[in-house]
Design a protein around this motif. Sequence first.
Motif, PDB file in Angstrom:
ATOM      1  N   LEU A 120      -1.684  -1.643 -15.913  1.00 54.67           N
ATOM      2  CA  LEU A 120      -1.086  -1.244 -14.637  1.00 54.67           C
ATOM      3  C   LEU A 120       0.244  -0.535 -14.873  1.00 54.67           C
ATOM      4  O   LEU A 120       0.556   0.462 -14.233  1.00 54.67           O
ATOM      5  CB  LEU A 120      -0.859  -2.464 -13.745  1.00 54.67           C
ATOM      6  N   SER A 121       0.999  -1.067 -15.833  1.00 55.16           N
ATOM      7  CA  SER A 121       2.296  -0.456 -16.117  1.00 55.16           C
ATOM      8  C   SER A 121       2.111   0.958 -16.628  1.00 55.16           C
ATOM      9  O   SER A 121       2.888   1.855 -16.291  1.00 55.16           O
ATOM     10  CB  SER A 121       3.047  -1.283 -17.152  1.00 55.16           C
ATOM     11  N   CYS A 122       1.077   1.156 -17.462  1.00 53.90           N
ATOM     12  CA  CYS A 122       0.848   2.500 -17.995  1.00 53.90           C
ATOM     13  C   CYS A 122       0.529   3.464 -16.864  1.00 53.90           C
ATOM     14  O   CYS A 122       1.028   4.596 -16.845  1.00 53.90           O
ATOM     15  CB  CYS A 122      -0.308   2.475 -18.992  1.00 53.90           C
ATOM     16  N   ALA A 123      -0.302   3.017 -15.926  1.00 55.22           N
ATOM     17  CA  ALA A 123      -0.632   3.892 -14.807  1.00 55.22           C
ATOM     18  C   ALA A 123       0.634   4.217 -14.024  1.00 55.22           C
ATOM     19  O   ALA A 123       0.856   5.355 -13.598  1.00 55.22           O
ATOM     20  CB  ALA A 123      -1.664   3.225 -13.916  1.00 55.22           C
ATOM     21  N   MET A 124       1.488   3.209 -13.878  1.00 56.27           N
ATOM     22  CA  MET A 124       2.725   3.425 -13.162  1.00 56.27           C
ATOM     23  C   MET A 124       3.600   4.433 -13.911  1.00 56.27           C
ATOM     24  O   MET A 124       4.262   5.274 -13.314  1.00 56.27           O
ATOM     25  CB  MET A 124       3.437   2.073 -13.035  1.00 56.27           C
ATOM     26  N   TYR A 125       3.553   4.318 -15.228  1.00 58.63           N
ATOM     27  CA  TYR A 125       4.321   5.242 -16.069  1.00 58.63           C
ATOM     28  C   TYR A 125       3.891   6.679 -15.808  1.00 58.63           C
ATOM     29  O   TYR A 125       4.734   7.586 -15.689  1.00 58.63           O
ATOM     30  CB  TYR A 125       4.095   4.858 -17.536  1.00 58.63           C
ATOM     31  N   ILE A 167       2.547   7.876 -13.146  1.00 52.66           N
ATOM     32  CA  ILE A 167       3.062   8.272 -11.834  1.00 52.66           C
ATOM     33  C   ILE A 167       4.533   8.680 -11.951  1.00 52.66           C
ATOM     34  O   ILE A 167       4.965   9.684 -11.396  1.00 52.66           O
ATOM     35  CB  ILE A 167       2.906   7.119 -10.820  1.00 52.66           C
ATOM     36  N   ILE A 168       5.287   7.890 -12.726  1.00 54.51           N
ATOM     37  CA  ILE A 168       6.715   8.193 -12.858  1.00 54.51           C
ATOM     38  C   ILE A 168       6.915   9.564 -13.493  1.00 54.51           C
ATOM     39  O   ILE A 168       7.736  10.368 -13.043  1.00 54.51           O
ATOM     40  CB  ILE A 168       7.429   7.109 -13.692  1.00 54.51           C
ATOM     41  N   ARG A 169       6.124   9.854 -14.541  1.00 55.50           N
ATOM     42  CA  ARG A 169       6.243  11.156 -15.196  1.00 55.50           C
ATOM     43  C   ARG A 169       6.010  12.282 -14.204  1.00 55.50           C
ATOM     44  O   ARG A 169       6.718  13.295 -14.202  1.00 55.50           O
ATOM     45  CB  ARG A 169       5.215  11.263 -16.319  1.00 55.50           C
ATOM     46  N   ASN A 170       4.998  12.137 -13.379  1.00 56.82           N
ATOM     47  CA  ASN A 170       4.731  13.168 -12.396  1.00 56.82           C
ATOM     48  C   ASN A 170       5.834  13.220 -11.341  1.00 56.82           C
ATOM     49  O   ASN A 170       6.218  14.287 -10.882  1.00 56.82           O
ATOM     50  CB  ASN A 170       3.384  12.919 -11.718  1.00 56.82           C
ATOM     51  N   LEU A 171       6.301  12.033 -11.007  1.00 58.01           N
ATOM     52  CA  LEU A 171       7.331  11.945  -9.969  1.00 58.01           C
ATOM     53  C   LEU A 171       8.571  12.751 -10.356  1.00 58.01           C
ATOM     54  O   LEU A 171       9.191  13.407  -9.525  1.00 58.01           O
ATOM     55  CB  LEU A 171       7.689  10.472  -9.756  1.00 58.01           C
ATOM     56  N   ILE A 172       8.917  12.672 -11.637  1.00 53.80           N
ATOM     57  CA  ILE A 172      10.128  13.370 -12.085  1.00 53.80           C
ATOM     58  C   ILE A 172      10.025  14.855 -11.762  1.00 53.80           C
ATOM     59  O   ILE A 172      10.957  15.465 -11.222  1.00 53.80           O
ATOM     60  CB  ILE A 172      10.317  13.161 -13.600  1.00 53.80           C
ATOM     61  N   ILE A 192      -2.315  13.122  -7.193  1.00 48.41           N
ATOM     62  CA  ILE A 192      -1.931  12.385  -8.403  1.00 48.41           C
ATOM     63  C   ILE A 192      -1.538  10.954  -8.043  1.00 48.41           C
ATOM     64  O   ILE A 192      -1.966   9.993  -8.691  1.00 48.41           O
ATOM     65  CB  ILE A 192      -0.766  13.104  -9.108  1.00 48.41           C
ATOM     66  N   LEU A 193      -0.770  10.842  -6.964  1.00 55.54           N
ATOM     67  CA  LEU A 193      -0.318   9.497  -6.596  1.00 55.54           C
ATOM     68  C   LEU A 193      -1.498   8.627  -6.218  1.00 55.54           C
ATOM     69  O   LEU A 193      -1.602   7.467  -6.647  1.00 55.54           O
ATOM     70  CB  LEU A 193       0.680   9.586  -5.443  1.00 55.54           C
ATOM     71  N   ILE A 194      -2.403   9.176  -5.423  1.00 53.55           N
ATOM     72  CA  ILE A 194      -3.531   8.354  -5.022  1.00 53.55           C
ATOM     73  C   ILE A 194      -4.427   8.066  -6.220  1.00 53.55           C
ATOM     74  O   ILE A 194      -4.924   6.950  -6.398  1.00 53.55           O
ATOM     75  CB  ILE A 194      -4.297   9.036  -3.884  1.00 53.55           C
ATOM     76  N   GLY A 195      -4.587   9.071  -7.064  1.00 55.75           N
ATOM     77  CA  GLY A 195      -5.450   8.892  -8.228  1.00 55.75           C
ATOM     78  C   GLY A 195      -4.911   7.844  -9.178  1.00 55.75           C
ATOM     79  O   GLY A 195      -5.568   6.827  -9.451  1.00 55.75           O
ATOM     80  N   TYR A 196      -3.718   8.054  -9.667  1.00 52.56           N
ATOM     81  CA  TYR A 196      -3.171   7.067 -10.605  1.00 52.56           C
ATOM     82  C   TYR A 196      -2.795   5.785  -9.880  1.00 52.56           C
ATOM     83  O   TYR A 196      -2.774   4.720 -10.478  1.00 52.56           O
ATOM     84  CB  TYR A 196      -1.960   7.651 -11.327  1.00 52.56           C
ATOM     85  N   GLY A 197      -2.503   5.927  -8.590  1.00 53.90           N
ATOM     86  CA  GLY A 197      -2.205   4.727  -7.815  1.00 53.90           C
ATOM     87  C   GLY A 197      -3.401   3.785  -7.787  1.00 53.90           C
ATOM     88  O   GLY A 197      -3.244   2.559  -7.778  1.00 53.90           O
ATOM     89  N   THR A 198      -4.593   4.369  -7.763  1.00 55.47           N
ATOM     90  CA  THR A 198      -5.791   3.535  -7.856  1.00 55.47           C
ATOM     91  C   THR A 198      -5.751   2.712  -9.130  1.00 55.47           C
ATOM     92  O   THR A 198      -6.014   1.514  -9.138  1.00 55.47           O
ATOM     93  CB  THR A 198      -7.041   4.422  -7.863  1.00 55.47           C
ATOM     94  N   LYS A 199      -5.382   3.390 -10.177  1.00 49.86           N
ATOM     95  CA  LYS A 199      -5.341   2.717 -11.479  1.00 49.86           C
ATOM     96  C   LYS A 199      -4.205   1.706 -11.527  1.00 49.86           C
ATOM     97  O   LYS A 199      -4.295   0.687 -12.208  1.00 49.86           O
ATOM     98  CB  LYS A 199      -5.130   3.783 -12.553  1.00 49.86           C
ATOM     99  N   ALA A 200      -3.150   2.003 -10.814  1.00 47.05           N
ATOM    100  CA  ALA A 200      -2.000   1.106 -10.842  1.00 47.05           C
ATOM    101  C   ALA A 200      -2.136  -0.028  -9.822  1.00 47.05           C
ATOM    102  O   ALA A 200      -1.255  -0.870  -9.714  1.00 47.05           O
ATOM    103  CB  ALA A 200      -0.721   1.887 -10.568  1.00 47.05           C
TER     104      ALA A 200
END
Lengths: 490, 613, 208, 293
Positions: free
Chosen positions: A253-258, A260-265, A216-224
């Motif tokens: 970029l912020s949305c992608a980061m968002y 990531i944050i949701r998953n991070l929680i 997930i991090l690498i995937g959305y990180g690509t987007k971010a």
Amino acid sequence: MQVLMYLIVIIPLVGALLSYVQKNRNGLRIVNFVASVAMTGLALVLVYQTARHGALRYGMFYIDELSGLLLTVVSILTLTATLYSFSYMEREVVQGHLAAARLPGYYAMLNILSFTMVAVLLVENLGLMWVAVEATTLASALLVAFQLNRTAIEAAWKYVMVCTVGICFALLGTILLYYTQVNVAGSAIEALSWLQLAALSERLDPVMVKLAFIFILIGYGTKAGLAPMHTWLPDAHSQAPSPVSGLLSGSLLSCAMYVIIRNLIIVQNTLGQAFGQYLLIGFGLLSVAIAIPFILLQHDIKRLLAYSSVEHMGLITLGLGIGTPLAVYGALLHIFNHAVAKSALFYLAGDITQEYHTKHILRIRGLITAMPLTGTLFMLFIIAAVGVPPFGIFTSKMTITWASFAAGQPVLGFFILLLLSGIFAGMIFYCAKMVLGAPAQPVRKAQSGALSQIAFLLSFLIIAGAGIYLPTWFNGMLLRAAALVSGGGY
Amino acid sequence: MAVPLPAPVGSVTFAIDALSAIFILALGLVGAAACIYAVGYTTEYYRNRFRQLAGLFNAFLLSMLLVFSVSHAFAFLIAWELMAVVSFLLVIHDHHDAENVRAGYIYMLMTQLGTVFVATAFFLLAARAGSLDFGRMAALELDSRTAGLVFLASFIGFGTKAGMVPLHIWLPRAHPAAPSHVSALMSGIMIKTAIYGMARFYFDFLGTGPLWWGGIVLAVGVVSAVMGVLYALMENDLKRLLAYSSVENIGLILLGIGAGLVFAAGGKPGLAALAWTAALYHTVAHAVFKSLLFLGAGSVVFSTHTKNMEALGGLIKLMPYTAIVFLFGAAAIAALPPLSGFVSEWLTFQSLFLLPQALDGIKAKVAGAALVAVLGLTGALAAACFVKAFGIIFLAKPRSEHARYAEETPAVMWSAAGLLAGLCLVLGLFPQPLLAAISRVFAGKAGYDASVLQAGNWYTIAFRQADAGGALTPMGVFVLLIAGAVIAFAIFRFRGKPSIIGGETWTCGIVPDARMEYTGTGFSKPVRVAFRFILRPQRETLVREGGKYHGRKLSYHLSIRYIFNELYRPLNQSIIRVATKMKRIQTGSVQLYIGYLAAVTILVLVWNAWWLN
Amino acid sequence: MNVLVIVLFLSAFLLTRVTILRTAVIVLLLQSLAVAAACVVLGLETSQFHMYLAALLTIIIKAGYIPAALFKIVGRLRREREQNPILSPNYTSLTAALAIVLAYGLIDQALPGVVTRNALAAAIALLLIGLLIIMVRRQAVMQIVGLITMENGIYLLGLSVVKGLPLVIEFGVFLDILVAAVVLVILTYRLKISFLSTDTTQLRKLKG
Amino acid sequence: MVKLKEMLLYIVQAGIIIAAAPLVAGIIKMSKARLQNRRGPGVLQVYFDIYKLLAKDSVVSPTVSWLFLAAPYVYFAAAAGAAALIPLLGQGADLFVVIYLFALGRFFLALASLDAGSAFGGMGGSREMFLSVLIEPALLLALMTLAINSGSTNLSLLSGAALTKDLSLAHIFAAVAFLIVLVAETGRIPVDNPDTHLELTMVHEGMTLEYSGRFLGLIVWASAIKQLAAILLFGMLFLPLPVSGAAGIALVVLLTALILACVETFTNKMRLFRVPGFLAVSGLLSLLALVAQ
């Protein structure tokens, strides 16, 4: 409230539809103006209500303080991008880069893009979130390629390929997360609802969650735009029309980061903080560091800004990685500040390239003489973007650094500061090159359109204001959002 | 006073204690004079951009005031950066000159690097204290390793702003680039914010440290003082000369601070207070006379439109008031009694001279004596430098059209500078009030004892410590000088009223011409030759065949190599080289980009697997 | 089920060897059909209605629209074929074989004794081979094929570990894939128009 | 007002030194002549010179400004001030005050040398400032050897310390070091030649080249005062007084004058850029003295 939420989602869709069928240019403007103002207004009302009364949930839709913050960003940027689009696209048409007939398509895509972004923020489901994120890629891909010249198509191709591959990884991760959820709770429960996942998180299988989070991090990180998956970013952001660049850099970029944050929680609840920290700090540091050489030696004004976005995303990731409430607060504040400042910078860069007919930094000189307002604002925004007071980015940057020290990682904090001063060196150098001095061509005082000036000034007021004073409700919202992230659990 | 700021900064507290008060006093004095001066200076020069300039100038004053008055690390950093950016904008105010832009850039970059260290120092402390508030930081007991790190970080950070060698490279570029009344503030007050920061750290936060702290500060101070004044003496650009002289004076202040740290470490509270008093007194004194000199330089530029000393000359007749106030500044900075510079120089001498008392052994003696000798060297070089500055600019005949048609500046300008000139005299003759204010800084600070510095009476400053003591009576010196002048006058009139006959200067029979006058370059030549191992002068002589009757024409170009600037070149080049190499990763190949993606995934997975075990 | 797995492996393996675009699309079509069939099989096993729906969607989109669109492009790109691929077919096959081994190894490591071992391995192999094709092929169409293969792999993975995603999400995913294909096809057309070729290695103007 | 009385003492002392200064200069000149087997002028010759100069009109270049006219007063006042602060009758003052009073005079004289616009003046000023750059560290080092033990830089304490001390090796080193500085500071051979008017060799004389008449008279006198003050400093600090009181002081001054004359007779003027080496010797001796203590 419920109506509000639906309206926010529906308005851009309606706007897109109306724009697409609209042939009259004035009509197009009115439709988009009304749509963006309405959406922004309603979104801000919704955010305010959220900040006052806490999270709201209606079916699949959900808004809490975290999405509230992001919704603020997206709605403000939608407004400024739309306002700026009017004069920018008009000039593109006048300068002959674009056929007037393509304008409805542009505005329709723009509306769809904001629809997808709002969707990312409002759905309460990791799967749907994935769908929405992929949709943002697709909606923006055509905007990136909008100019249809060679470089634009090249950029769009890379954008779609890299991001789709990345997002496939994210899908893989999401499926793995779903797998763990099913294992624990069976399939009866609402699948991939992150509220449920977070509630279950302590019982999830740690090994699988770890694996899932990596993808997930690498995937959305690509987007971010995290390094080294950021490679598409400078291409896409530099080739898109400037309003779109601003929107991509600021809100997408912020949305992608968002996400990531949701998953991070969830992941933090399952695994404890350390695992995510290592990864996030690693990616964050790499992103900040990798941006330095590209910013130090750069000849394209929009690529310069794009790499700066990579750096800022890295900084936000670092803040999340440090993980204390203070650091997360800083990171969230940084998302907001960066979005406002960077989008405005892209808009200004658009004006500048239109005026000078080049994106090459060394051919742009004496901005402040040739375009007094644009030049001044450009310099101020660059100063803001590199994190100098009284602008908001300084506060958030220093908060993240301070959090790093306070979290007992002084070496990391020192490195952050050091790396940022490398970025600083490049940005200020090229800014001075462009803004100052005597213009090469004879001075013809140029102005941007009135509406775009409003957009610039609005952004400026926000970013300057954020450095000095945050409204209490907004600050409270940030604090609660930070507590959500670092505390885990809703 | 507490002001709420966006959390998590929390509410920002403002507190003005004795230490802040001294700096605010200097800011007030210099700021007021600069403001009055600006009334005349800016109208003519910057008619178009007057509003910007005025706005930025006031913002600059405000930011410095904030730096001195906040007592919260985060707010301090905000004020600190604000000061940097505002002064950067002032430096590039005349941005059509590419040189100014470059100066501004280097300034901004160095300041940023400095801020990295300042922030590190603050945050290291604050992390231990658990609070960003100065009060909590001051109450903290630190372990020696952290204290050492904080010391180094703060010294490097503030040293960059102070312009100590070798972090000074921005200073001689940036100060001359700004409009003169801003240069006055930059040299007079802004670099002192760094001294304020050091004092804040070394008094409040860190307390008494080990001996090597003082050693480092002394070493840097010596190098700064000598190199600064040597470069100043070599300079022919008036404002750059003053800027380099600021480097020197920062060196002198650092000598005081270093001695203070050594004394504190050596358990001599009284002498520690004495040395710090020297540093702080010199801070104020330098603020006054350096601003005065910059204002004077501004007036010269205002009237002649050149900063090149070799093109000036004879201004004492055309701009008499400016000349007088500049002379005051020059004499004060050369530490001549009975002006302010002498008092601080004397205090610094005393503290260096007593340095061996803090330590035992022969090394300390030699070190103390060597430091005193170096201070003497610096003083003599400074005197030479300002003889050159005043002599070449104001005396003899004008060397160019620029100087020939100079006019006196509006009264508002020279009187503003005159205020500062008066202050030089006041601070020189009545140092007691300021010393009393400074002594309040040490109240209640462990390791410092201000009672040593008793003002015996209104005309004497004295200190007495177990087996050391000293006294200075500036007023007495002044009276003696007056008496001497009276005697001289009596002798002069001894044989009746004198008559003065006009007669051209003797130049071996030729009609004297401005081109025969000694030049600034010539004036500094002996020093240049004697110190060629540091200065590395290089000269190029171009011989051109002149006309039939004139013989050859020589053009002569002299330059010195700034050895400290050369430190930066390899660094700069290697950064560019590495960056160029690193840029290759962005090849443009989409396949490769996806390869990165795959590679990083594999790497992270492998790391994860490895980390699991 | 095992037959399907063999078909999938074979299709993936074949993809590493084809250089003619039309053949690649045909292989992709086959592969997608196999995935659809896997859906049906799973539907029979679990008797969940939505699996049939998923199979239908797979057929319509991945075996219907996308290959059709690709055929259409390929028809226009007469002279295009995969010449001088970045990694020659032989090596690519070798790597693919390694990927299959790796897939089995991973599964035995992570989920020992899982029932759907073969299907999972096929999924991971598809994923890796799809990724591989994107990395080592120049032609835009080949890259699209690689992407869809990868997507198929992930989908199959989902099928084999969690019996497919919830329906709403499934719909969304299909929609996205559809749109992605549309966007990529449009871009490929544009590539052909602007660059006169669909070789993506000539996209090297933006760097640094 | 006790202080007023003290102040008066200072001024009286200054008066005495002012009055005696030309005499000492004359003594040096005479003894130098005798050493060179010349008859030379009488010891009072310097008085006569000054008296004559004070009656003459001054020729002043139109190039110069008020500074040129004011400089002799400052120079004289500084020299007289320094003279007052030697601890003879008065309490003495701080060492650094005396040194910086010398610097004050030098500063203004050097400025004045630039004022007339002649190349000679500038050259003289430039060299004078250069020499001061060399002299001051050496001077301070030499004095430091004494001061470092007494814990004070007050001259009266310093001279007291010197009086009570035996003639140790360190003391001799320091004395020689100071002597070298004294030679340089008072502008005598081998650093500068007070009797020359050859353009390329003069330093102090170059600075005063444009002065004539009364102004020159003032400067000559001030130079003599400065010289006597320096000699007194040397005598008080480094030579143990054989007899106490005024006679002792006179003896010491005579002795120092004699030494100076000897030095002038037995050495040649050295090139300007060899002076650093000369003063480095002084510095080295001072350091030796420090170490030897």
